[in-house]
Each structure stands twice: as C-alpha cells, then as structure tokens.
Design a protein around this motif. Structure first.
Motif, PDB file in Angstrom:
ATOM      1  N   TYR A 191       3.223   6.083  -2.757  1.00  0.00           N
ATOM      2  CA  TYR A 191       4.357   6.916  -3.181  1.00  0.00           C
ATOM      3  C   TYR A 191       4.404   7.049  -4.707  1.00  0.00           C
ATOM      4  CZ  TYR A 191       6.088   6.472   1.622  1.00  0.00           C
ATOM      5  OH  TYR A 191       6.209   6.517   2.982  1.00  0.00           O
TER       6      TYR A 191
ATOM      7  N   GLU B  76       0.825  -1.201   0.000  1.00  0.00           N
ATOM      8  CA  GLU B  76       0.000   0.000   0.000  1.00  0.00           C
ATOM      9  C   GLU B  76       0.869   1.264   0.000  1.00  0.00           C
ATOM     10  OE1 GLU B  76      -4.000   1.433   2.327  1.00  0.00           O
ATOM     11  OE2 GLU B  76      -3.428  -0.678   2.281  1.00  0.00           O
TER      12      GLU B  76
ATOM     13  N   GLY C  15      12.199   6.673  11.946  1.00  0.00           N
ATOM     14  CA  GLY C  15      11.035   5.862  11.609  1.00  0.00           C
ATOM     15  C   GLY C  15      10.226   5.446  12.821  1.00  0.00           C
ATOM     16  N   ILE C  16      10.339   6.185  13.904  1.00  0.00           N
ATOM     17  CA  ILE C  16       9.523   5.923  15.094  1.00  0.00           C
ATOM     18  C   ILE C  16       8.831   7.234  15.492  1.00  0.00           C
ATOM     19  CG2 ILE C  16       9.510   5.203  17.516  1.00  0.00           C
ATOM     20  CD1 ILE C  16      12.129   3.723  16.980  1.00  0.00           C
ATOM     21  N   PRO C  17       7.496   7.212  15.579  1.00  0.00           N
ATOM     22  CA  PRO C  17       6.796   8.473  15.879  1.00  0.00           C
ATOM     23  C   PRO C  17       7.190   9.052  17.234  1.00  0.00           C
ATOM     24  CG  PRO C  17       5.248   6.610  15.768  1.00  0.00           C
ATOM     25  CD  PRO C  17       6.579   6.100  15.333  1.00  0.00           C
TER      26      PRO C  17
ATOM     27  N   GLU D  48      18.234  -6.419  -3.671  1.00  0.00           N
ATOM     28  CA  GLU D  48      18.125  -4.982  -3.933  1.00  0.00           C
ATOM     29  C   GLU D  48      19.424  -4.413  -4.513  1.00  0.00           C
ATOM     30  OE1 GLU D  48      15.982  -2.845  -0.744  1.00  0.00           O
ATOM     31  OE2 GLU D  48      17.579  -1.354  -0.876  1.00  0.00           O
TER      32      GLU D  48
ATOM     33  N   THR E  63       8.399   9.656   8.453  1.00  0.00           N
ATOM     34  CA  THR E  63       7.050   9.624   7.870  1.00  0.00           C
ATOM     35  C   THR E  63       6.381   8.389   8.435  1.00  0.00           C
ATOM     36  OG1 THR E  63       7.931  10.601   5.839  1.00  0.00           O
ATOM     37  CG2 THR E  63       5.713   9.699   5.728  1.00  0.00           C
ATOM     38  N   ASN E  64       5.762   8.562   9.596  1.00  0.00           N
ATOM     39  CA  ASN E  64       5.242   7.404  10.329  1.00  0.00           C
ATOM     40  C   ASN E  64       3.725   7.457  10.390  1.00  0.00           C
ATOM     41  OD1 ASN E  64       8.053   6.838  11.250  1.00  0.00           O
ATOM     42  ND2 ASN E  64       7.747   8.736  12.411  1.00  0.00           N
TER      43      ASN E  64
ATOM     44  N   VAL F 294      10.979  16.505  -1.322  1.00  0.00           N
ATOM     45  CA  VAL F 294      11.583  15.281  -1.864  1.00  0.00           C
ATOM     46  C   VAL F 294      11.011  14.989  -3.252  1.00  0.00           C
ATOM     47  CG1 VAL F 294      11.769  12.766  -1.575  1.00  0.00           C
ATOM     48  CG2 VAL F 294      12.096  14.269   0.398  1.00  0.00           C
TER      49      VAL F 294
END
Lengths: 350, 350
Positions: free
Chosen positions: A106, A101, A269-271, A163, A290-291, A331
């Motif tokens: 994005y 999702e 990455g942690i609110p 990757e 962006t959490n 961005v």
C-alpha cells in the motif's frame, strides 16, 4: 404515508427535532469533474425484467480507473499552479512499523501516486519492536514540520502499540486519513465540516456521484463498520441523505436487509460472501473488499477479489464496482486530493 | 444464511474488516443498579396473538421515574462520599442567552435536580443580542475554573451566534452534554471511550437495559438524527451491537422500515406521528418526543405528549416509554451522573 415528513415543517416547540442541513457538498473541491459519457441518471431498477423473470447483463461496470486518472490530473494541475504561484509543494509523511507485505504494498502504491502528481514524500520506517514513545516522537516531529501537510501512520500497528493513542497524536490539521476522532466527530455531526474525510468513503461517494447514482432518500446498506471504510461510509452516505442501515457481525439475517437496499456498500473482507440472491434487482453495488485468494494461474500465485460475487451480481444489479479497478484507485487519488487540500489550507492558497 | 458472519473469523489479509469490539459497557459506572421487579427478559414478541389477530394490553410501561430516582440517590451518595473524603463537590455551570420559555424551564429542572443531589451550580444569563466574543469569554472562564466540572450552553442559541463555534470552545473535559465533536467522534469510533456521552442516548440505553430489553443483534430504527438525540442514539445503539437504521426527512416510506424494527426510538418532534400500524407487534418503543399540545383541560392550557400515539401503541407493542415520565427524567439524572463523573476525573477520586 403522504405528508409524514412533510409535517416536519409544521412542528412547534420540540425539544428534539429532525432538522435538515443542506446536502453535503461533493467531497472534491476541484473544478471540471470528469463524468462517464452516455451514462443516464441511474434508475436503480434495470437489469431484471420482473414480468419474465429474465435477467439481462445490463449492469454498468463502475470503473474507478478513469475517475482516479481524472482526479490525479486535476491534483497535478493544482500543484503546478501552487508551485508557480508560491513556490511550495504539498508534503506527505508516512510512518511504517515493522514489516507487513500488504502494508508495504500500500505504501508503495501511495508513493508512486504522490510522485506522479508532484507531492513530496518522506517515510520513516521503525523496527517491529519500537516503543510507543518513539513512534509518538516521530509523529510529533511531522506535526511540527511545516513542509509536511499530511501524516499517515500505516495500519495495522504491531499489537504492543496502541493505535488510538497514536492516532490522537496526529494533528487533526494533517490527518489526511481522516481517522482522528475530531475529524470523525465533525463527519458525524451535520452542519459541521471535517478537515478531512477518510479516503474510502470519499471514493465511494465519488463513484456514485460520477456514475450519476441518486443517493438522496435511497435505502443504503453498509455491510461492516470499520473506521477505515464501513463506519465512515455510513456517516458520509447519511450526510448525502441516504437512509442508512449499518450491518455487522451481530446482525441477524443480513441477507434480508441487504435485499431491500437500493445501494449496497460492502466492507466485509471475505471473498465472494455477498451472493446475487441477496441483491435487489437493479441495486447499485460498491465493493470495498480487497481480498487475496489463491490463484495458481496468476504469476504471483494469488489474485485480488471483492466481497461480492461479481459474476453473479452483474446479472442482477444495475451498476457495480469491479475489484480490482473499482474503489481502490479512487481511494489513492482521494489521498492525493486530501494532501493537496491540506497544503492549500496551510499556505492560505486558493 | 448459516455461517455468514461466522466466517468473519476466518478472514485473512483483508484491507477492510468488520472486526468486533466487546459490547460497550453500561453507560452508568455506579454500583447497585435498580431494576424493576418481576420484569422478565423482554421477548420482543408479546402483546399480539398472531393466530387470532387479537391484541391484548400487555405492554409494559417503561417508566423513567424510578430509574431517575435510583440514579439520583446513587449520585447523591457518591457526592457525599467525595465530600467526606476530599472536601470537594461537583460543579455545573450553565449559560443562557436571551429568553425562551422552554429553555428556562429546562434550566430550572436541571437546577432543581442538581440541588437535590448536592451539585453546585452557577448560571450566567446573557442578553439576547450578546456578541459571540462575550459568550466565548464566559465559556472560557468556566473552562479555566477548577470548581466547574460541567458546562452547558443551553441550546438553541439566537440566530446571530454560531452554535458549532461555541460548542468547540467548551473544553471536551467539561462537555457534560457530550456535543463536542471530539466526544462525538469517540462515541462513533468503536474501541474508543468518549469522556461524555450525550444524556438522551444514555437515558435510552439505560431504560432498555433496566427493563431487560435485549439490544444486541436486534433491528433498531431511530427516527430523526439530531445530535441531541437521534444521531447520538444511533451511534450508541450501534456500540451495543444493534443493527441500526437511521431515518430522516428524506427517507422514503419510513413506516415500512419502522414496521420491521424490534426497537423503535423516536426523535421527531411531532405529536402522535407514529401510529400503531407502523409498529411491529411486540416491538419496544422509546419515545424521545417532548411536544406541547393545546389542552383546555390543563391548568397551563397545554400538555406534553410524545411522537408516538401512545393509546394505539400500547395495544401492539411489548414495552413503551410514556411521555411525560419516560425518557425525560432519566435524561436529567444522566446529566447529574456525567457531572459527577467529570468531577471524579478532575480530582482523581475513585
């Protein structure tokens, strides 16, 4: 310690030297940069009265929206000029594997932004279980397609795909994400110019420059070291001559180090992990987090928040980017700018 | 701040994340590593009694000579094994432009070391005013020569030659100096393995590991950011999960930042610039400086000294590399090791 670095100028036959290159130029190579009106040169020391211990909510909110809008307008104008002059448009190709999702969201945002400025796009969507060879075939076909000037392999990929191998196959000349090791190496090495700088660090620097935050010589802390944001932001801040400390999961007492920083960039990455008592009064904060957090009051059932506890931070810092509406929009506009730059290079259009 | 980084394990759909890769393996891929006897795990806190304020000269001198000797012996043994098995030897090619006394001295040291372990060498010396095309021709011929597994373009080059362009022409598969941007990018990016890591940072880490200095989670300061030493050492220390701050000519109050460091790596090029009151009691110091100072008592009229004021530092730190005899010999042995690795890769010999 007066004269420490000054004495660098006097060194003789040193095997190793701390020589300088000129400050790295602004990431954007376009004229007429928008800057916020009535924004003074940021002193990195407002918002807190040491004498009284009182805080005042004087923090400047470094919104990314007007910057993104300005960049988009300028990219669109350049594309019109290119089309009129040589009849060509920039082209961006995206590859999506499987269904996530967030990845689809994005990609949707990128498509919309490309459409707004006149960049042609093509998307290939492959099934979740596609083979590595199939993905490489798709990337290779974009590499050899002269109408494609930028290639994005949307990350993360399913676990069975490597990757690093895939990113190695993206032509460095079309690597608008800036993740190819050749571009990353040229970012790390002063005196060299990468063909592309990743969009998140470019956005970070652009925000700081537009809001007139002094970078040179400042103590900057980057929390996190992902290639998408933390690592490459450390490298780019260093090219702008900040003194950079990079924190990560093994760092002891990160809050002590963060508390000494003039500029704090968060890529955790942690609110709400970064609290106000970790921040030096007057610091400048760029929140790359962006959490998603649950929010029954939101129609979607969740809202987006950053790594920094915003409500606390604005009472202490001199400037901060909001989430959403801070780094994110810039961005995306940097991706458009990278794609335009690539097309200009490919066509020799200046 | 208990649980800060611990919570990293709980993050959900974060755009940016501070994920981990396993600690980067020891730079050397050879068995039977020599370690000093009776060296305890370094506690990073000896040499200074806080209660009395008294110092004691308990600093361990991290000599590079036994390490270099050990590596050379092991490289020589591997070369013998390769010769016996497949009848091939590693080959190192060097290019020198013009005449610089220091460059010739370094080349001489490298030649001698290669000879000791059985690496074949070839040198091309070009006149000071040679053209860029001529130099590129020489590099290209080494690139295509299957008996050459490592290529060194001795730096610095005369001003009229573009160092970056020349280094770009060295095949990344033969870039035993590790200066090619592709190798540097793969060093910067966790999860990737560069074909070669520059010799100076490899030597720094090797010294720390052999003298059992804990790196993971420690505050490391690298003073200087040259690609030869400072920058690449910052990147390699970070791969070993140190918290790295990189200082340079624009850094304000460098001594304050150095004073908080568990590990100090100096790559400045100024004799005795780092004084004892800049160092945290119990810190570990790796001195990469190789500075010539006048000395009428020396038969050559000069002697070599480091960046760190050694006589002062040994009273404060828990361990320090001497100059000469510290990093230098290990750097040379790392070049031999890189060349051997390259030949093994080229011949598929394991």
């Amino acid at each position: 310690m007066v004269g420490f670095w000054h004495r660098l100028g006097t060194k003789g036959k040193a095997l190793y030297s701390a020589t300088l290159s000129p400050p790295f130029s602004s990431p954007l190579n376009l004229p007429h940069i928008w800057v916020p009106t009535q924004t003074p040169h940021r002193p990195l020391s407002s918002g807190f009265h040491r004498a009284t211990g009182q805080t005042q909510s004087a923090a400047e909110i470094m919104s990314g929206k007007p910057i993104a809008k300005d960049i988009k307008l300028r990219v669109a104008a350049e594309i019109s000029r290119m089309k009129a002059a040589i009849g060509r448009l920039p082209g961006l190709a995206m590859v999506l594997v499987g269904y996530r999702e967030d990845s689809h969201a994005y990609v949707h945002i990128k498509l919309k932004a490309c459409n707004e400025v006149g960049i042609e796009t093509s998307i290939v969507q492959l099934p979740q279980d596609c083979t590595q060879d199939r993905l490489i075939d798709v990337v290779s076909s974009f590499n050899s397609n002269p109408s494609v000037h930028g290639i994005i392999v949307q990350l993360p990929l399913p676990q069975h795909l490597d990757e690093e191998t895939i990113i190695n196959f993206v032509s460095p000349e079309k690597d608008v994400d800036g993740f190819h090791p050749l571009n990353m190496g040229n970012l790390a090495l002063r005196g060299r110019e990468p063909l592309f700088i990743p969009c998140a660090p470019k956005a970070c620097i652009e925000l700081l420059l537009r809001y007139r935050v002094e970078i040179i010589g400042k103590n900057a802390v980057v929390i996190g070291r992902s290639k998408i944001a933390g690592l490459s932001t450390s490298l780019l801040l260093q090219r702008h001559h900040a003194t950079v400390s990079t924190l990560h999961s093994f760092t002891n007492n990160p809050e002590q180090i963060i508390r000494r920083a003039d500029i704090v960039v968060s890529d955790v990455g942690i609110p709400n992990i970064v609290r106000c008592d970790w921040l030096m009064p007057g610091a400048v904060v760029v929140d790359m987090g962006t959490n998603s957090v649950k929010d029954p009051n939101s129609p979607r059932g969740f809202r987006t928040t950053g790594d920094v506890c915003y409500e606390e931070a604005i009472k202490v810092v001199s400037a901060i980017t909001p989430v959403p509406g801070g780094v994110g929009p810039v961005v995306i506009s940097m991706l458009l700018s990278n794609t335009l730059d690539s097309a200009k290079r490919a066509y020799g259009f200046t």
